[in-house]
Design a protein around this motif. Structure first.
Motif, mmCIF file in Angstrom:
data_model
loop_
_atom_site.group_PDB
_atom_site.id
_atom_site.type_symbol
_atom_site.label_atom_id
_atom_site.label_comp_id
_atom_site.label_asym_id
_atom_site.label_seq_id
_atom_site.Cartn_x
_atom_site.Cartn_y
_atom_site.Cartn_z
ATOM 1 N N ALA A 17 53.707 36.272 16.157
ATOM 2 C CA ALA A 17 54.877 36.555 15.322
ATOM 3 C C ALA A 17 55.984 35.539 15.591
ATOM 4 O O ALA A 17 56.641 35.049 14.658
ATOM 5 C CB ALA A 17 55.382 37.973 15.591
ATOM 6 N N HIS A 18 56.193 35.201 16.875
ATOM 7 C CA HIS A 18 57.202 34.191 17.218
ATOM 8 C C HIS A 18 56.813 32.829 16.641
ATOM 9 O O HIS A 18 57.667 32.092 16.123
ATOM 10 C CB HIS A 18 57.336 34.086 18.734
ATOM 11 C CG HIS A 18 57.847 35.339 19.379
ATOM 12 N ND1 HIS A 18 57.624 35.643 20.698
ATOM 13 C CD2 HIS A 18 58.558 36.377 18.875
ATOM 14 C CE1 HIS A 18 58.179 36.810 20.983
ATOM 15 N NE2 HIS A 18 58.744 37.266 19.884
ATOM 16 N N ALA A 72 52.608 32.231 6.930
ATOM 17 C CA ALA A 72 53.568 32.398 8.026
ATOM 18 C C ALA A 72 54.416 33.651 7.814
ATOM 19 O O ALA A 72 54.653 34.427 8.750
ATOM 20 C CB ALA A 72 54.458 31.159 8.139
ATOM 21 N N ALA A 73 54.874 33.853 6.588
ATOM 22 C CA ALA A 73 55.685 35.037 6.286
ATOM 23 C C ALA A 73 54.880 36.320 6.439
ATOM 24 O O ALA A 73 55.368 37.328 6.972
ATOM 25 C CB ALA A 73 56.249 34.933 4.865
ATOM 26 N N LEU A 74 53.626 36.300 5.989
ATOM 27 C CA LEU A 74 52.769 37.481 6.106
ATOM 28 C C LEU A 74 52.505 37.816 7.572
ATOM 29 O O LEU A 74 52.568 38.984 7.974
ATOM 30 C CB LEU A 74 51.450 37.230 5.366
ATOM 31 C CG LEU A 74 50.483 38.405 5.282
ATOM 32 C CD1 LEU A 74 51.122 39.589 4.564
ATOM 33 C CD2 LEU A 74 49.198 37.987 4.566
ATOM 34 N N SER A 75 52.229 36.801 8.366
ATOM 35 C CA SER A 75 51.970 37.025 9.792
ATOM 36 C C SER A 75 53.208 37.557 10.496
ATOM 37 O O SER A 75 53.116 38.381 11.408
ATOM 38 C CB SER A 75 51.516 35.726 10.458
ATOM 39 O OG SER A 75 50.281 35.296 9.918
ATOM 40 N N SER A 113 54.047 22.699 2.049
ATOM 41 C CA SER A 113 52.865 23.569 1.963
ATOM 42 C C SER A 113 53.283 24.991 1.609
ATOM 43 O O SER A 113 53.760 25.749 2.466
ATOM 44 C CB SER A 113 52.098 23.571 3.289
ATOM 45 O OG SER A 113 51.010 24.470 3.231
ATOM 46 N N LEU A 114 53.114 25.370 0.331
ATOM 47 C CA LEU A 114 53.410 26.733 -0.102
ATOM 48 C C LEU A 114 52.450 27.744 0.531
ATOM 49 O O LEU A 114 52.889 28.801 1.000
ATOM 50 C CB LEU A 114 53.364 26.830 -1.631
ATOM 51 C CG LEU A 114 53.649 28.221 -2.216
ATOM 52 C CD1 LEU A 114 55.032 28.721 -1.795
ATOM 53 C CD2 LEU A 114 53.528 28.193 -3.738
ATOM 54 N N PRO A 115 51.119 27.472 0.597
ATOM 55 C CA PRO A 115 50.222 28.418 1.274
ATOM 56 C C PRO A 115 50.618 28.638 2.729
ATOM 57 O O PRO A 115 50.497 29.745 3.253
ATOM 58 C CB PRO A 115 48.847 27.747 1.157
ATOM 59 C CG PRO A 115 48.949 26.858 -0.023
ATOM 60 C CD PRO A 115 50.352 26.354 -0.015
ATOM 61 N N GLY A 116 51.082 27.578 3.397
ATOM 62 C CA GLY A 116 51.526 27.718 4.784
ATOM 63 C C GLY A 116 52.718 28.642 4.902
ATOM 64 O O GLY A 116 52.794 29.464 5.829
#
Length: 220
Positions: free
Chosen positions: A165-166, A128-131, A121-124
């Motif tokens: 974040a974790h 996740a990186a943005l969050s 899942s690329l959107p995932g």
């Protein structure tokens, strides 16, 4: 004779009002971001059959409810009314954590036992990186304001934001390992990490230890 122990100074009413407004703004920002995060994570998780992504999306739902509870607390007109609402707010946060942990743990075990396998899942990975970049900033700002205001619920909510974040880090690791190496087990493994962290934070919120890690008895 002085004992050498500093005596905490009471906040002036004007300063309390400033901190309360700041917390409301931070809560509004958290809610806005998490609504977007919820939609992306749940949609991507459903499409990829990703337990970790669905769990992350559900955590975002809980963060919205937690932030809304804190906003309700700080919508009270005075300090005494806010304090009266604080215990109920902490209970809402705690129960939300426990519900998340139960759902994610069951679904992760189901995936690990071979009854489900997640896809890439690329959107995932992107959410996740943005969050992982956004959540620590929001958490730190709210934690500082909550500690100065001596609000266990505001600090507990900031810890929930930091938990995001974790969770983002665990989710990102699982999604990348699955995408790069085809390790589908990494996704439910990341989900179990999410469940374990949720139990810990739920217990702390229930006990009222959102402020400085110690049971609240009137100050940090």
């Amino acid at each position: 004779m002085s004992t050498g122990t500093p005596v905490p100074l009471a906040l002036a009413p004007a300063r309390r009002d400033v901190l309360a407004r700041r917390i409301r703004l931070l809560v509004a920002a958290t809610i806005t971001y998490n609504v977007v995060e919820t939609v992306v994570a749940l949609t991507a998780g459903a499409l990829a059959s990703s337990t970790a992504l669905v769990g992350f999306g559900l955590d975002s739902v809980i963060e919205v409810s937690s932030a809304a509870a804190v906003a309700w607390q700080f919508s009270a007109s005075g300090h005494e009314q806010r304090q009266a609402r604080e215990r109920r707010t902490l209970r809402i946060i705690a129960v939300s954590f426990f519900a998340l942990a139960g759902y994610v743990a069951v679904d992760a075990v189901r995936a690990l036992t071979g009854t489900g396998e997640s896809e890439r899942s690329l959107p995932g990975i992107v959410i996740a990186a943005l969050s992982l970049a956004v959540m620590p900033v929001l958490s730190a700002a709210q934690r500082r304001a909550g500690r100065e205001l001596d609000s266990a619920s505001a600090v507990a909510d900031s810890r929930q934001t930091l938990l995001c974040a974790h969770l983002s880090a665990a989710l990102l690791a699982g999604l990348v390992l699955n995408a790069a190496l085809g390790w589908s087990w990494a996704d439910p493994a990341a989900a179990l990490v999410i469940a374990a962290l949720a139990v810990k934070e739920g217990r702390d919120a229930w006990q009222g230890t959102g402020c400085c890690g110690a049971t609240r008895t009137g100050g940090c």
